[in-house]
Design a protein around this motif. Structure first.
Motif, PDB file in Angstrom:
ATOM      1  N   GLU A  31     -59.668  12.328 -35.247  1.00  0.00           N
ATOM      2  CA  GLU A  31     -59.068  10.996 -35.278  1.00  0.00           C
ATOM      3  C   GLU A  31     -59.437  10.273 -33.999  1.00  0.00           C
ATOM      4  O   GLU A  31     -59.370  10.850 -32.917  1.00  0.00           O
ATOM      5  CB  GLU A  31     -57.542  11.087 -35.358  1.00  0.00           C
ATOM      6  N   VAL A  32     -59.853   9.019 -34.144  1.00  0.00           N
ATOM      7  CA  VAL A  32     -60.153   8.193 -32.972  1.00  0.00           C
ATOM      8  C   VAL A  32     -59.427   6.871 -33.121  1.00  0.00           C
ATOM      9  O   VAL A  32     -59.297   6.335 -34.219  1.00  0.00           O
ATOM     10  CB  VAL A  32     -61.670   7.958 -32.769  1.00  0.00           C
ATOM     11  N   GLY A  33     -58.961   6.354 -31.994  1.00  0.00           N
ATOM     12  CA  GLY A  33     -58.229   5.101 -32.013  1.00  0.00           C
ATOM     13  C   GLY A  33     -58.696   4.171 -30.916  1.00  0.00           C
ATOM     14  O   GLY A  33     -59.332   4.587 -29.949  1.00  0.00           O
ATOM     15  N   ALA A  34     -58.373   2.902 -31.121  1.00  0.00           N
ATOM     16  CA  ALA A  34     -58.655   1.898 -30.098  1.00  0.00           C
ATOM     17  C   ALA A  34     -57.850   2.243 -28.846  1.00  0.00           C
ATOM     18  O   ALA A  34     -56.731   2.744 -28.936  1.00  0.00           O
ATOM     19  CB  ALA A  34     -58.277   0.509 -30.606  1.00  0.00           C
ATOM     20  N   PHE A  40     -55.594  16.536 -27.913  1.00  0.00           N
ATOM     21  CA  PHE A  40     -55.587  15.085 -27.766  1.00  0.00           C
ATOM     22  C   PHE A  40     -56.022  14.699 -26.365  1.00  0.00           C
ATOM     23  O   PHE A  40     -55.494  15.195 -25.378  1.00  0.00           O
ATOM     24  CB  PHE A  40     -54.179  14.547 -28.038  1.00  0.00           C
ATOM     25  N   ASN A  41     -56.996  13.781 -26.290  1.00  0.00           N
ATOM     26  CA  ASN A  41     -57.444  13.218 -25.017  1.00  0.00           C
ATOM     27  C   ASN A  41     -57.040  11.746 -25.013  1.00  0.00           C
ATOM     28  O   ASN A  41     -57.594  10.945 -25.767  1.00  0.00           O
ATOM     29  CB  ASN A  41     -58.958  13.367 -24.867  1.00  0.00           C
ATOM     30  N   GLU A  42     -56.050  11.410 -24.186  1.00  0.00           N
ATOM     31  CA  GLU A  42     -55.480  10.066 -24.192  1.00  0.00           C
ATOM     32  C   GLU A  42     -56.444   9.009 -23.667  1.00  0.00           C
ATOM     33  O   GLU A  42     -56.481   7.891 -24.181  1.00  0.00           O
ATOM     34  CB  GLU A  42     -54.183  10.040 -23.374  1.00  0.00           C
ATOM     35  N   ILE A  47     -58.622  10.333 -28.706  1.00  0.00           N
ATOM     36  CA  ILE A  47     -59.277  11.156 -29.713  1.00  0.00           C
ATOM     37  C   ILE A  47     -58.479  12.441 -29.922  1.00  0.00           C
ATOM     38  O   ILE A  47     -58.017  13.054 -28.951  1.00  0.00           O
ATOM     39  CB  ILE A  47     -60.752  11.453 -29.366  1.00  0.00           C
ATOM     40  N   PHE A  48     -58.292  12.785 -31.185  1.00  0.00           N
ATOM     41  CA  PHE A  48     -57.638  14.026 -31.589  1.00  0.00           C
ATOM     42  C   PHE A  48     -58.655  14.908 -32.286  1.00  0.00           C
ATOM     43  O   PHE A  48     -59.445  14.427 -33.104  1.00  0.00           O
ATOM     44  CB  PHE A  48     -56.539  13.759 -32.630  1.00  0.00           C
TER      45      PHE A  48
END
Length: 143
Positions: free
Chosen positions: A128-131, A109-111, A115-116
């Motif tokens: 997985e990608v998040g806002a 995980f890169n905070e 992104i996971f």
């Protein structure tokens, strides 16, 4: 399918509402609410799971994919060895990863970019990608 860190994937941008997502991808194969009452869209052929956050007026905030064509920095990810992808990430300044292992599956995980990378048997099986958040601790919506 190009992952755009902090923005989304292809034409899917974090901050889109339900009708915006449907304009881009069409109706989902499956739609349901999770335990937090977020709306989840599933696109089977595209191997995409999209989460629209209830607390944010149902804006697209999270994307999960296991689609073999998913790329980051022009390189496909799914099915590739982590040891092959990690140097490409480092070269593009993604170096700081938290790691976790659950039942033999490694998660990186890169905070900063939210992104996971999920790695099973040394192969990336899901991304997985998040806002991301702004300096004011609000989501940095891109749409």
């Amino acid at each position: 399918m190009e992952i755009k860190l902090k923005y989304g994937i292809d034409n899917l941008l974090f901050g889109m509402k339900e009708q915006d997502v449907i304009k881009v991808l069409g109706k989902p194969d499956t739609q349901y609410k999770d335990e937090e009452e977020n709306v989840v869209f599933m696109y089977n052929a595209r191997k995409l799971r999209l989460i629209l956050y209830k607390e944010e007026d149902y804006k697209l905030g999270y994307i999960t994919t296991s689609e073999p064509s998913a790329k980051l920095f022009g390189t496909t990810l799914i099915g590739k060895n982590w040891s092959e992808i990690f140097p490409i990430l480092e070269k593009n300044k993604l170096k700081a990863f938290e790691t976790d292992t659950i039942e033999g599956m490694m998660s990186y995980f890169n905070e900063d970019n939210w992104i996971f990378f999920h790695v099973d048997y040394n192969e990336i099986v899901k991304v997985e990608v998040g806002a991301v958040f702004s300096d004011k601790d609000d989501f940095d919506w891109k749409f």
